[in-house]
Write an enzyme that holds these catalytic residues in place. Structure first.
Site, mmCIF file in Angstrom:
data_model
loop_
_atom_site.group_PDB
_atom_site.id
_atom_site.type_symbol
_atom_site.label_atom_id
_atom_site.label_comp_id
_atom_site.label_asym_id
_atom_site.label_seq_id
_atom_site.Cartn_x
_atom_site.Cartn_y
_atom_site.Cartn_z
ATOM 1 N N GLU A 1 2.487 3.133 3.439
ATOM 2 C CA GLU A 1 2.298 1.808 4.046
ATOM 3 C C GLU A 1 3.044 1.773 5.363
ATOM 4 O O GLU A 1 4.244 2.082 5.416
ATOM 5 C CB GLU A 1 2.799 0.713 3.105
ATOM 6 N N GLU B 1 6.487 -0.490 -4.095
ATOM 7 C CA GLU B 1 7.808 -1.053 -3.807
ATOM 8 C C GLU B 1 8.460 -1.602 -5.074
ATOM 9 O O GLU B 1 8.976 -2.717 -5.116
ATOM 10 C CB GLU B 1 7.707 -2.121 -2.719
#
Length: 801
Positions: free
Chosen positions: A494, A417
């Protein structure tokens, strides 16, 4: 016999007495003090008043949870600060004429190391491995190693990090010509059922001034230890201090045993170096022979077999043990996940301990090895982004060189991220990082866990540096990925962030609740800081377990998923503020007790028969109770209350569970699964009476007397009939006798503020845990559990050399 072979046979007896390389465990008998002691770097400094301990060590986990540590709420509300370690030691006689190195697998964080008052260097990352050459600074008599660890700058992470020398340390003695640290790289460029090519690229280190001629002998041993191939290379000239052999070693293996998640066979490559002085170094590298492929249309395959990645993300903490590495603790985590059907681990979001990867190799787990949680743009005020410019290349090279021989690793992840995905700096940095990885290991794909799934907005994707795209969350976009990202493999890197507290149930359960981002005082949740164990709650950015797995299961172009997370972890207690201090995301709680959703995955990911019915059966008379069942290998499940049928349920469409709404009546709830009318399994839940006694269950009743091995003791509070009392919160006191210690206690409750290092624990929803650690003395260990008003219990653990 060749000249090298003759030399080897002559030197063999001497080699047995004096190994060319001596690796010594360097974890015992350190001195430690919290606080800053600048003079402690000096050899003459007296540490007589300091605490003596063995490594690995995490000083944060020994502290008390406190609102005074709320600058580190994301990190678990435990103390951080500065600490010093010192070790006084005497070199063995075999050190004469050797190079002496000290190797650290990880220190959290900002460490500096001295030997006899001389600074050896600093390291910023808390996860990177490194070594120092101490040879120039050795003196006669005792040597003193000093380590300063600075974890005072907070916040520097978004989860619990631990503090200190929390991974293993070694003393390594080598000749002045030796295989360099992480200097072997084994790959298998050609693999088939008939034969495999094993390629060894070797990097040597020379500390002598004069050029040296080196011969290399390589032997390949199969998983049973039998010699299957060997090769010799003679007269390699070493001029520079670090030299990569220009011609790789290549060996052919007939009918290779392929490494897989079902049969993780490991070969060993024994490499020996000879100079005119004889044998000067020997190193053994374990590896696996296997092939794998990511495909944009069909997902992932291992050894030509289509394989869906059933993965979880794991942080590095070990619950009540904190960040201090313990092989048995990691092995237990992996055993529980394997039993669930998990076949892959994402090391979120940093280099794991090397022992963790060894376990994945031996136990058959695929691994996404991840380097960074941030690049230059930081996520916390004082995190690794401040160290990026100086350290990112070194730390990424360390990861690849250290870990590239592990057959379990199928992906290198260069970030999670990352904020640079939203601007053009992501292009430059992604290309740089991928280039670093590929220069050291061109055999595996590079990925990064991305959040932006609009191609024009994601600059890391636009860099073209990624071989596999990993996307976090936003599961409803998965079906469109072949159009959005044509001809590139895609992985759900994820997923979930579903929220549960083990054994707690809020009803009704047939609607999904997304928890919003808290602002100021949090008022949405329960007053006891719990989340419902039905799979119907998730963080606002995530989804339930069922929602995501249905999509990943359906579409072959999604190579698989990594659920956030396998276990609850310390820190990041979304959605609650203090006093919540650990996460709610795990499929298992912090103590390793499965939440109900564990059996959803077991029913989907394994071939073992599953019928799991919940919740417990202690409620108010007449209350409508939602009863769920996860099952497989059956067409239907029929539910009975006190032998009266409540109805038959069948999964329809893509449903993964069935449900009944039943007015509570004390007694027995029974579920029967059937296939073609024949009973497959029966499960019963009974209304529990008053708590009456304690039951102790050990995961193992015999452990090694090595000072490290563990026995996990589950404590159950039962009624007279032996039923678990589902709301029991009794304070359990432990009394231990024999050669062991209590390493930690826990109950899995995310807002428990009891210390982990204690001889007591309050049960939560009927359960708690004691972790018994062996000493180095064999004997019988007796653990007794006592609580007021309950019949006590005792269990015996044998510790053996």
């Amino acid at each position: 016999m060749t000249l090298i072979g003759l030399l080897f046979s002559i030197l063999l007896p001497a080699m047995a007495q004096q190994p060319p390389r001596l690796v010594t465990d360097f974890t015992n008998d350190w001195r430690f003090a919290s606080g800053d002691y600048p003079a402690a770097k000096d050899k003459a400094f007296s540490d007589a008043g300091w605490r003596t301990l063995n490594l690995p060590h995490d000083w944060s986990i020994e502290g008390q949870f406190s609102e005074h540590h709320l600058t580190t709420t994301q990190g678990g509300a435990l103390p951080t600060g500065i600490g010093w370690y010192r070790k006084t030691f005497t070199l063995p006689a075999t050190a004469t004429g050797k190079r002496v190195y000290v190797e650290f697998d990880g220190i959290y964080r900002h460490s500096e190391v001295w030997i006899n008052g001389h600074s050896l260097g600093t390291r910023a990352s808390g996860y990177s491995s490194f070594r120092y050459d101490v040879t120039p600074y050795l003196t006669s008599g005792p040597q003193v190693l000093a380590v300063r660890v600075d974890n005072s700058a907070q916040p520097n992470t978004r989860w619990y990090s631990g503090s200190g020398i929390y991974r293993n340390v070694r003393l390594v003695l080598t000749s002045d010509v030796a295989i360099d640290q992480w200097g072997t790289f084994v790959s298998t460029p050609v693999v088939s059922e008939k034969k495999a090519t094993v390629k060894l690229q070797l990097t040597l280190r020379k500390t002598s001034a004069a050029p040296e001629r080196v011969s290399v002998r390589t032997r390949l041993l199969n998983p049973q230890g039998k010699l299957v191939a060997e090769q010799e290379q003679k007269n390699n000239l070493l001029k520079d201090s670090v030299t990569a052999l220009p011609v790789p070693v290549q060996l052919i293996v007939a009918s290779p045993l392929l490494w897989s998640v079902e049969q993780p066979d490991l070969y060993a490559l024994v490499t020996e170096l000879y100079t005119e002085r004889g044998l000067v170094d020997r190193d053994t590298t374990q590896f696996g022979i296997r092939t794998f492929r990511f495909d944009a249309a069909t997902g992932f395959s291992l050894n030509g077999k289509p394989t869906k990645i059933h993965g979880v993300c794991l942080h590095h903490d070990l619950g009540a043990l904190g960040a201090a590495v313990n092989v048995r603790a990691m092995q237990r985590q992996l055993e529980l996940l394997k039993n669930m059907g998990c076949n892959a681990i994402r090391t979120a979001h940093n280099l794991p301990a090397p022992e963790f990867l060894d376990l994945c190799d031996r136990m058959g787990f695929l691994v996404m090895d991840e380097a960074f949680d941030m690049w230059k743009k930081k996520k916390s005020k004082r995190d690794y982004g401040l160290d990026w410019d100086q350290w990112h290349r070194i730390d990424l090279e360390t990861m690849v060189k250290r870990d590239r021989n592990h057959p379990s690793i199928i992906l290198w992840s260069i970030g999670n991220e990352i904020r640079e995905q939203f601007d053009s700096t992501g292009i430059t940095i992604a290309r740089e990082l991928a280039g670093i990885v590929k220069a050291l290991d061109p055999t595996r794909p590079v990925t990064s866990a991305l959040t932006e799934n609009v191609p024009g907005k994601n600059f890391i994707y636009q860099s073209g540096a990624l071989d596999v795209l990993g996307f976090n969350y936003k599961h409803t976009a998965y079906p469109d990925f072949p159009k959005l990202f044509p001809n590139i493999p895609v992985l759900a890197s994820e997923t979930g962030s579903s929220l549960q507290t083990r054994g707690h149930y809020d009803m009704p359960s047939d609607s999904v609740r997304m928890w919003g981002k808290p602002k100021g005082d949090f008022t949405e949740g329960n007053p006891d800081w719990t989340a419902s164990a039905y799979d119907n709650e998730a963080a606002y950015w995530g989804s339930t377990h069922e929602q995501t797995w249905k999509v990943v299961k359906k579409y072959p172009h999604i190579a698989g998923l990594f659920v956030w997370t396998g276990f609850d972890y310390l820190g990041e207690p979304h959605p609650y503020p203090w006093p919540a201090r650990s996460s709610y995301f795990g499929i298992l709680d912090l103590a390793g007790f499965p939440k109900d959703v564990y059996y959803l995955y077991q029913s989907e990911w394994t071939n073992q028969p599953v019928l799991h019915v919940f919740p417990h059966w202690n409620w108010t008379k007449g209350k409508p109770v939602d009863v769920w069942a996860y099952y497989n290998q059956a067409d239907e499940v029929e539910l009975y209350l006190n032998e009266k049928s409540v109805g038959v349920r069948r999964k329809t469409g893509d449903d993964l569970h069935v449900m009944w709404r039943v007015p509570f009546e004390a007694g027995t709830l029974k579920a029967v699964s059937r296939k073609n009318g024949q009973v497959v399994q029966i499960r019963e839940i009974r209304t529990a009476g008053k708590a009456a006694k304690i039951e102790l269950l050990a995961d193992r009743t015999a452990i090694s007397a090595d000072g490290k091995d563990l026995a996990y003791i589950t404590v159950r509070v039962l009624d007279e009939a032996g039923n678990l009392v589902p709301d029991a919160t009794h304070l359990i006191n432990f009394d231990l006798a024999g050669p062991a210690t209590i390493a930690g206690v826990d109950n899995g409750y995310q807002a428990s503020l009891e210390p982990f290092k204690a001889s007591y624990r309050r049960a939560y929803n009927g359960l708690c845990l004691a972790i018994v650690q062996a000493t180095e003395t064999s004997g019988t260990v007796r653990l007794r559990a006592v609580s007021e008003g309950l019949q006590s219990a005792e269990i015996i653990i044998e510790t053996k050399k």
